[in-house]
Design a protein around this motif. Sequence first.
Motif, PDB file in Angstrom:
ATOM      1  N   GLU A 301      -4.604  96.034  51.553  1.00  0.00           N
ATOM      2  CA  GLU A 301      -5.303  95.029  51.103  1.00  0.00           C
ATOM      3  C   GLU A 301      -6.704  95.427  50.240  1.00  0.00           C
ATOM      4  OE1 GLU A 301      -7.479  93.340  54.908  1.00  0.00           O
ATOM      5  OE2 GLU A 301      -5.786  92.879  55.750  1.00  0.00           O
ATOM      6  N   ALA A 302      -7.310  94.743  49.144  1.00  0.00           N
ATOM      7  CA  ALA A 302      -8.323  94.589  48.756  1.00  0.00           C
ATOM      8  C   ALA A 302      -9.528  93.969  48.752  1.00  0.00           C
ATOM      9  CB  ALA A 302      -7.826  95.420  47.117  1.00  0.00           C
ATOM     10  N   THR A 303     -10.326  93.797  47.624  1.00  0.00           N
ATOM     11  CA  THR A 303     -11.687  93.092  47.346  1.00  0.00           C
ATOM     12  C   THR A 303     -10.918  92.480  46.232  1.00  0.00           C
ATOM     13  OG1 THR A 303     -12.986  94.035  46.665  1.00  0.00           O
ATOM     14  CG2 THR A 303     -13.105  94.068  49.358  1.00  0.00           C
ATOM     15  N   PHE A 304     -11.591  91.707  45.721  1.00  0.00           N
ATOM     16  CA  PHE A 304     -11.744  90.647  44.232  1.00  0.00           C
ATOM     17  C   PHE A 304     -11.776  91.913  43.344  1.00  0.00           C
ATOM     18  CE2 PHE A 304     -12.487  87.413  41.385  1.00  0.00           C
ATOM     19  CZ  PHE A 304     -11.236  87.191  40.871  1.00  0.00           C
ATOM     20  N   PHE A 305     -12.705  92.995  43.083  1.00  0.00           N
ATOM     21  CA  PHE A 305     -13.459  93.622  42.877  1.00  0.00           C
ATOM     22  C   PHE A 305     -12.860  94.811  42.363  1.00  0.00           C
ATOM     23  CE2 PHE A 305     -16.981  91.591  44.497  1.00  0.00           C
ATOM     24  CZ  PHE A 305     -17.704  91.195  43.103  1.00  0.00           C
ATOM     25  N   ASP A 306     -11.625  94.862  43.236  1.00  0.00           N
ATOM     26  CA  ASP A 306     -10.746  95.728  43.279  1.00  0.00           C
ATOM     27  C   ASP A 306      -8.926  95.937  42.462  1.00  0.00           C
ATOM     28  OD1 ASP A 306     -11.564  98.197  43.493  1.00  0.00           O
ATOM     29  OD2 ASP A 306     -11.936  97.601  45.755  1.00  0.00           O
ATOM     30  N   ASN A 308      -7.878  95.135  39.414  1.00  0.00           N
ATOM     31  CA  ASN A 308      -6.849  96.184  39.184  1.00  0.00           C
ATOM     32  C   ASN A 308      -5.967  97.610  39.538  1.00  0.00           C
ATOM     33  OD1 ASN A 308      -7.637  94.853  36.852  1.00  0.00           O
ATOM     34  ND2 ASN A 308      -9.464  95.895  36.333  1.00  0.00           N
ATOM     35  N   LYS A 309      -6.934  97.641  41.023  1.00  0.00           N
ATOM     36  CA  LYS A 309      -5.850  98.542  41.904  1.00  0.00           C
ATOM     37  C   LYS A 309      -5.235  97.980  42.448  1.00  0.00           C
ATOM     38  CE  LYS A 309     -10.315 101.525  43.075  1.00  0.00           C
ATOM     39  NZ  LYS A 309     -11.005 101.670  43.706  1.00  0.00           N
ATOM     40  N   ALA A 310      -4.709  96.992  42.966  1.00  0.00           N
ATOM     41  CA  ALA A 310      -4.049  96.252  43.401  1.00  0.00           C
ATOM     42  C   ALA A 310      -2.819  95.951  42.665  1.00  0.00           C
ATOM     43  CB  ALA A 310      -4.559  94.629  44.251  1.00  0.00           C
ATOM     44  N   PHE A 311      -2.974  95.850  41.655  1.00  0.00           N
ATOM     45  CA  PHE A 311      -2.040  95.253  40.312  1.00  0.00           C
ATOM     46  C   PHE A 311      -1.296  96.530  40.421  1.00  0.00           C
ATOM     47  CE2 PHE A 311      -3.592  91.303  39.450  1.00  0.00           C
ATOM     48  CZ  PHE A 311      -2.536  91.124  38.756  1.00  0.00           C
TER      49      PHE A 311
END
Length: 328
Positions: A301-306, A308-311
Amino acid sequence: MEVRVKILFTSLCHTDVYFWEAKGQTPVFPRILCHEASGIVESVGEGVTELKPGGHVLPVFTGECQDCAHCRSEDSNMCELLRINTDRGVMLRDGKSRFSINGKPIYHFVGTSTFSEYTVTHVGCLAKINPEAPLDKVCLGATLNVAKPKKGSTVAIFSLGAVGLAAAKGARIAGASRIIGADLNSNRVTEFVNPKAPDKPVQEVIAEMTNGEVDKSVECTGNIKAMIPAFECVHDGWGVAVLMGVPNKEDEFKTHPMNLLNERTLKGTLFGNYKPRTDLPLVVEKYMNKELELEKFITHEATFFDINKAFDLMLKGEGLRCIIRMDA
């Protein structure tokens, strides 16, 4: 017939990378990507009667007008009005975008554009779901319906990401006796073949593993190097290969005509042949009744601000699905 939706959760998919890199379509820029999400109806436009503000919905990249020949057919989900269109970046009503910055348009993506706190879609691209369903769990694509094997069948799944594993789950529910995964990651299924490891074509390896060939195969990558063996590994006489992945626009599918004359079947599918407004609410009910385990597909899970980390996690193959919280 438009609806404004507050997006609460969105899910990353390799398709977003594919179109971000403009490999499969005429590039439309700038545009807001992503097509797997869940949210709440914020407001409705003229002509919308079945949705009300506050309702829980799933945006879907291929819609259902419920009136055309395809929508009336039991065999198709290829709505004439709202089927997926990767080149169109505007709304149908007036040919304009609902997104802009400094007076200049930002274009839509496949009728959804869920990398945004708010989006506007055609009502036919929204599935109304049970308000008790957890929106952070049901924002995944639907692929359980893909293989449709007979009980006791042998199935090969090419690519074991979230889409492939969902197809494998659907095959298991349908009664498949054996499921073989073709992927670079060996820890996701019991029977496995690495397409890059053997010194022979993967379709020959699968034939040796099964003392013949598989009854069904599902290809989930969009890579032509996987599509061809996915077709050629199915059994002559009755084998069916289903292509799900979106190929590069320059790709060509090449196989010997005898593979078809020997009564192998090659077919494709979009969205698992589900009609989004009709079928997705029923899939959500299966989850609510504990017939589906969607949590197993969510690894991060991630926030929208993260984002790029999710990608990065997805591109490194370190997760299945990453759920992004839009309000955090």
